[in-house]
Write an enzyme that holds these catalytic residues in place. Structure first.
Site, PDB file in Angstrom:
ATOM      1  N   ASP A  71       0.849  -1.188   0.000  1.00  0.00           N
ATOM      2  CA  ASP A  71       0.000   0.000   0.000  1.00  0.00           C
ATOM      3  C   ASP A  71       0.887   1.241   0.000  1.00  0.00           C
ATOM      4  OD1 ASP A  71      -2.970   0.918   0.527  1.00  0.00           O
ATOM      5  OD2 ASP A  71      -1.717   2.158   1.813  1.00  0.00           O
ATOM      6  N   ILE A  72       0.632   2.161  -0.932  1.00  0.00           N
ATOM      7  CA  ILE A  72       1.412   3.401  -0.997  1.00  0.00           C
ATOM      8  C   ILE A  72       1.038   4.274   0.198  1.00  0.00           C
ATOM      9  CG2 ILE A  72       1.925   5.480  -2.341  1.00  0.00           C
ATOM     10  CD1 ILE A  72       1.241   3.827  -4.877  1.00  0.00           C
ATOM     11  N   GLU A 114      -4.714   2.333  -4.489  1.00  0.00           N
ATOM     12  CA  GLU A 114      -3.248   2.401  -4.344  1.00  0.00           C
ATOM     13  C   GLU A 114      -2.692   1.125  -3.723  1.00  0.00           C
ATOM     14  OE1 GLU A 114      -4.797   4.236  -0.480  1.00  0.00           O
ATOM     15  OE2 GLU A 114      -5.471   4.019  -2.541  1.00  0.00           O
TER      16      GLU A 114
END
Length: 200
Positions: A71-72, A114
């Site tokens: 996950d960004i 994301e």
């Protein structure tokens, strides 16, 4: 006779043209069905197929398999601050990095928003730490050029579930375990990975 030859030639050309058009249409439909349109990497549907094949392969070879969720970090803040165009550019640059990082036998995808997922065969448990270190380090080195004077870099949090070979492996359950590990990484300050395994 001449007219028949011309008609035959025209029909053959028409069939050839239509066949090529159908092949292109089929390729386009397959791309839409299995690839994310923004990042041009596999989507969740393709990932499920590839991961299930990888599970079977690991079982045959009696090697472990690891499932990961990436996950960004702070992506919503990035989107709100710089706009969706920059957010999209980050997703594209990040996806290019994943394309270069993973091997042809690995499975990976844009899982949604994301969030990205991967599945890899693991010969030794220590190999997984090395892989996670290289992955997180490579992502830190991504530079997104916003304009001549501004560059943007990102970090990610990763959750990984390491599994022993088993015919009972359920991809959905293992991905959920990786997701739980991801949230541990988030709670521990982000920009890191957490590995959990069947032996814990």
């Amino acid at each position: 006779n001449h007219d028949l030859k011309v008609l035959k030639r025209d029909l053959e050309l028409l069939v050839e043209t239509r066949t090529l058009e159908l092949q292109k249409a089929k390729a386009t439909l397959e791309k839409i069905a299995f690839f994310d349109p923004l990042t041009n990497i596999p989507n969740r549907r393709f990932f499920i197929d590839q991961s299930n094949r990888l599970i079977q392969s690991c079982n045959r070879r009696n090697v472990m398999i690891a499932f990961g969720i990436i996950d960004i970090d702070d992506f919503k803040v990035l989107n709100d601050t710089y706009g969706h165009n920059v957010g999209d550019a980050v997703l594209v640059a990040f996806s290019k990095n994943l394309k270069h990082f993973f091997r042809i036998d690995d499975a990976f995808c844009r899982h949604g928003g994301e969030e990205f997922a991967f599945a890899v065969a693991i010969e030794n448990a220590t190999d997984l730490k090395s892989l996670a270190d290289r992955l997180i380090s490579g992502i830190r080195n991504i530079v997104i050029e916003m304009d001549r004077n501004t560059q943007l870099s990102i970090t990610v949090s990763i959750g990984i579930k390491l599994c022993n070979p088993s015919s009972d492996l359920d991809l959905e359950i293992e991905i959920k375990q990786a997701d739980i590990a991801l949230y541990q990484s988030k709670e521990n300050g982000k920009n890191k990975y957490t590995i959990v395994s069947d032996n814990q």
